[in-house]
Design a protein around this motif. Structure first.
Motif, PDB file in Angstrom:
ATOM      1  N   GLU A 285       0.841  -1.196   0.000  1.00 27.21           N
ATOM      2  CA  GLU A 285       0.000   0.000   0.000  1.00 27.21           C
ATOM      3  C   GLU A 285       0.878   1.248   0.000  1.00 27.21           C
ATOM      4  N   GLU A 286       1.982   1.198   0.743  1.00 26.05           N
ATOM      5  CA  GLU A 286       2.867   2.360   0.810  1.00 26.05           C
ATOM      6  C   GLU A 286       3.510   2.640  -0.555  1.00 26.05           C
ATOM      7  N   ALA A 287       3.924   1.581  -1.255  1.00 21.63           N
ATOM      8  CA  ALA A 287       4.511   1.777  -2.587  1.00 21.63           C
ATOM      9  C   ALA A 287       3.488   2.384  -3.540  1.00 21.63           C
ATOM     10  N   PHE A 288       2.247   1.929  -3.462  1.00 18.48           N
ATOM     11  CA  PHE A 288       1.195   2.471  -4.336  1.00 18.48           C
ATOM     12  C   PHE A 288       0.935   3.939  -3.994  1.00 18.48           C
ATOM     13  N   ARG A 289       0.942   4.262  -2.699  1.00 17.41           N
ATOM     14  CA  ARG A 289       0.681   5.644  -2.292  1.00 17.41           C
ATOM     15  C   ARG A 289       1.807   6.558  -2.775  1.00 17.41           C
ATOM     16  N   GLN A 290       3.055   6.104  -2.645  1.00 14.56           N
ATOM     17  CA  GLN A 290       4.176   6.935  -3.097  1.00 14.56           C
ATOM     18  C   GLN A 290       4.136   7.128  -4.617  1.00 14.56           C
ATOM     19  N   ALA A 291       3.766   6.070  -5.327  1.00 12.40           N
ATOM     20  CA  ALA A 291       3.683   6.185  -6.792  1.00 12.40           C
ATOM     21  C   ALA A 291       2.577   7.164  -7.190  1.00 12.40           C
ATOM     22  N   ALA A 292       1.449   7.078  -6.506  1.00 12.19           N
ATOM     23  CA  ALA A 292       0.348   8.010  -6.801  1.00 12.19           C
ATOM     24  C   ALA A 292       0.780   9.442  -6.512  1.00 12.19           C
ATOM     25  N   ASP A 293       1.482   9.644  -5.413  1.00 14.63           N
ATOM     26  CA  ASP A 293       1.960  10.997  -5.076  1.00 14.63           C
ATOM     27  C   ASP A 293       2.933  11.508  -6.130  1.00 14.63           C
ATOM     28  N   ALA A 294       3.784  10.609  -6.653  1.00 17.40           N
ATOM     29  CA  ALA A 294       4.729  11.020  -7.696  1.00 17.40           C
ATOM     30  C   ALA A 294       3.980  11.492  -8.932  1.00 17.40           C
ATOM     31  N   GLU A 295       2.902  10.782  -9.280  1.00 17.58           N
ATOM     32  CA  GLU A 295       2.123  11.167 -10.464  1.00 17.58           C
ATOM     33  C   GLU A 295       1.390  12.474 -10.244  1.00 17.58           C
ATOM     34  N   LEU A 296       0.857  12.633  -9.040  1.00  7.58           N
ATOM     35  CA  LEU A 296      -0.017  13.779  -8.778  1.00  7.58           C
ATOM     36  C   LEU A 296       0.752  15.008  -8.304  1.00  7.58           C
ATOM     37  N   ALA A 297       2.086  14.912  -8.240  1.00  7.19           N
ATOM     38  CA  ALA A 297       2.884  16.065  -7.808  1.00  7.19           C
ATOM     39  C   ALA A 297       2.693  17.248  -8.755  1.00  7.19           C
ATOM     40  N   ALA A 298       2.376  16.953 -10.020  1.00  9.87           N
ATOM     41  CA  ALA A 298       2.209  18.021 -11.012  1.00  9.87           C
ATOM     42  C   ALA A 298       0.799  18.609 -11.009  1.00  9.87           C
ATOM     43  N   ALA A 299      -0.083  18.087 -10.149  1.00  4.80           N
ATOM     44  CA  ALA A 299      -1.470  18.563 -10.168  1.00  4.80           C
ATOM     45  C   ALA A 299      -1.559  20.025  -9.754  1.00  4.80           C
ATOM     46  N   GLN A 300      -2.421  20.752 -10.432  1.00  4.54           N
ATOM     47  CA  GLN A 300      -2.691  22.161 -10.103  1.00  4.54           C
ATOM     48  C   GLN A 300      -4.200  22.335  -9.965  1.00  4.54           C
ATOM     49  N   PRO A 301      -4.744  21.876  -8.828  1.00  6.19           N
ATOM     50  CA  PRO A 301      -6.199  21.944  -8.671  1.00  6.19           C
ATOM     51  C   PRO A 301      -6.672  23.384  -8.522  1.00  6.19           C
ATOM     52  N   LEU A 302      -7.943  23.571  -8.840  1.00  8.36           N
ATOM     53  CA  LEU A 302      -8.603  24.871  -8.718  1.00  8.36           C
ATOM     54  C   LEU A 302      -9.413  24.866  -7.423  1.00  8.36           C
ATOM     55  N   PRO A 303      -9.899  26.030  -6.998  1.00  9.31           N
ATOM     56  CA  PRO A 303     -10.673  26.045  -5.748  1.00  9.31           C
ATOM     57  C   PRO A 303     -11.838  25.057  -5.757  1.00  9.31           C
ATOM     58  N   GLY A 304     -12.455  24.853  -6.925  1.00 13.64           N
ATOM     59  CA  GLY A 304     -13.641  23.999  -6.989  1.00 13.64           C
ATOM     60  C   GLY A 304     -13.375  22.530  -7.190  1.00 13.64           C
ATOM     61  N   ASN A 305     -12.115  22.136  -7.367  1.00 12.68           N
ATOM     62  CA  ASN A 305     -11.888  20.696  -7.608  1.00 12.68           C
ATOM     63  C   ASN A 305     -10.670  20.141  -6.862  1.00 12.68           C
ATOM     64  N   GLN A 306     -10.335  20.780  -5.737  1.00 18.88           N
ATOM     65  CA  GLN A 306      -9.181  20.299  -4.974  1.00 18.88           C
ATOM     66  C   GLN A 306      -9.365  18.866  -4.492  1.00 18.88           C
ATOM     67  N   PHE A 307     -10.615  18.461  -4.302  1.00 23.86           N
ATOM     68  CA  PHE A 307     -10.898  17.109  -3.817  1.00 23.86           C
ATOM     69  C   PHE A 307     -10.408  16.030  -4.777  1.00 23.86           C
ATOM     70  N   LYS A 308     -10.182  16.406  -6.047  1.00 18.68           N
ATOM     71  CA  LYS A 308      -9.802  15.387  -7.031  1.00 18.68           C
ATOM     72  C   LYS A 308      -8.421  14.794  -6.765  1.00 18.68           C
ATOM     73  N   VAL A 309      -7.536  15.557  -6.143  1.00 14.58           N
ATOM     74  CA  VAL A 309      -6.174  15.037  -5.922  1.00 14.58           C
ATOM     75  C   VAL A 309      -6.186  13.896  -4.894  1.00 14.58           C
ATOM     76  N   PRO A 310      -6.727  14.102  -3.688  1.00 13.87           N
ATOM     77  CA  PRO A 310      -6.795  12.948  -2.772  1.00 13.87           C
ATOM     78  C   PRO A 310      -7.702  11.834  -3.289  1.00 13.87           C
ATOM     79  N   LEU A 311      -8.742  12.194  -4.028  1.00 16.34           N
ATOM     80  CA  LEU A 311      -9.613  11.158  -4.597  1.00 16.34           C
ATOM     81  C   LEU A 311      -8.839  10.289  -5.583  1.00 16.34           C
ATOM     82  N   ALA A 312      -8.062  10.919  -6.461  1.00 12.94           N
ATOM     83  CA  ALA A 312      -7.263  10.151  -7.418  1.00 12.94           C
ATOM     84  C   ALA A 312      -6.239   9.287  -6.693  1.00 12.94           C
ATOM     85  N   ARG A 313      -5.602   9.846  -5.664  1.00 11.04           N
ATOM     86  CA  ARG A 313      -4.606   9.072  -4.914  1.00 11.04           C
ATOM     87  C   ARG A 313      -5.250   7.829  -4.303  1.00 11.04           C
TER      88      ARG A 313
END
Ligand code: SF4
Length: 328
Positions: A285-313
């Protein structure tokens, strides 16, 4: 709806040459998205060339791949025995989209070319750079719940709506076309564009280029695949976030991982950073979480969709854990 002409042609070559000569012409297949947009006057073609009968409506097994004709309906694709056995992720993704009635009409080629469901794109009174270049983007200051967190531009923050395309991106599918410049084979991950400063162009296809089939390379016999989609209601809704994944696990090590995200970008988002982090690793689970964080490091959420980053992770971790048999 504006008046338009409707034309049958005998073959693909005639269709391509007809469109090449008419800048205002478009292809019509299932019409499940195009006709809606014509009613809204978002799309105003002066000629529709019916291509429904011109390309194959069959799924064919080849030694190293499966070829899906562009005219295969979404219902037939999802129910096809070869697809269900070889590519569960694809069958699941198709069934996660639209409704039964729409899937009976919508085609494989058309599914890939459906347009964003950004509400401002579909409202001709709103500013929208995708519908009308250089007019602005109403979503920037508006309703952003369904919009992009990866790869967006100042011109457009729309997301691509297809579930099927996300699965095909994870499967390394190749899109075959015929166009004014001849035939092409385009990797699915290169078919759709990020918006940049030309959000009106959804894909790399030139005017008159027709999708004829899609080739999907076979997965290894030990590879397992899955599609999971989170949306605001249980059916007939577009993805807030979706994950398509295929995992090949051998001797306690991730021999191969394919991962694509939907609902987060202007195109199906192949998660190459996460894949690179996981190939050869032990599935935890930890390896999957770190990989997801690596992918989502480039995310630039907007005020209305910040929930998408933890949801995707969480969705990435959940799907990969399930496919790898990692308890949670
Ligand atoms: Fe138009 Fe894109 Fe802005 Fe939506 S996000 S209003 S499609 S420019």
């Amino acid at each position: 709806m504006r008046p338009f002409q409707y034309q049958h042609v005998p073959d693909v070559a005639s269709a391509v040459s007809t469109l090449a000569d008419r800048p205002g012409a478009e292809y019509l297949a299932g019409g499940t998205n195009l006709v809606d947009l014509m009613k809204l006057e978002v799309e105003v073609p002066d000629l529709l060339v019916d291509v429904r009968q011109l390309t194959s409506d069959r799924v064919e097994e080849h030694p190293d791949s499966v070829r899906i004709g562009a005219a295969v309906t979404n219902s037939a694709l999802a129910a096809n025995e070869v697809v269900r056995q070889r590519f569960p992720v694809l069958s699941q993704a198709v069934l996660a989209g639209a409704s039964g009635q729409l899937r009976n009409l919508a085609t494989t080629g058309g599914n890939l070319l459906q347009r964003t469901r950004c509400p401002y794109f579909q409202d001709v009174t709103a500013a929208c750079n995708k519908r009308e270049p250089s007019t602005g983007c109403a979503a920037r200051e508006g309703f952003q719940r369904e919009h992009a967190v990866l790869g967006a531009s100042s011109a457009c923050i729309a997301t691509h709506p297809s579930d099927m395309a996300v699965a095909l991106a994870a499967l390394d599918a190749v899109v075959n076309t015929e166009g004014p410049s001849g035939p092409r084979a385009i990797p699915l991950v290169d078919l759709h564009r990020l918006p940049g400063d030309e959000p009106q162009r959804d894909t790399v296809l030139e005017h008159g280029e027709l999708i004829t089939s899609i080739d999907v390379p076979l997965l290894g016999p030990s590879t397992r695949s899955r599609y999971r989609k989170v949306r605001d209601r249980a059916s007939f809704a577009f993805a807030l976030v979706s994950v398509a994944a295929a995992v090949d696990l051998a001797d306690g090590v991730l021999r191969d991982v394919r991962l694509a995200l939907g609902g987060v970008a202007h195109k199906p988002w192949r998660a190459t950073e996460a894949e690179a982090a996981l190939r050869g690793a032990e599935p935890t689970e930890e390896a999957f979480r770190q990989a997801a964080d690596a992918e989502l490091a480039a995310a630039q959420p907007l005020p209305g969709n910040q929930f998408k980053v933890p949801l995707a992770r969480n969705l990435i971790v959940g799907v990969l854990s399930d496919l790898s048999g990692v308890p949670r």
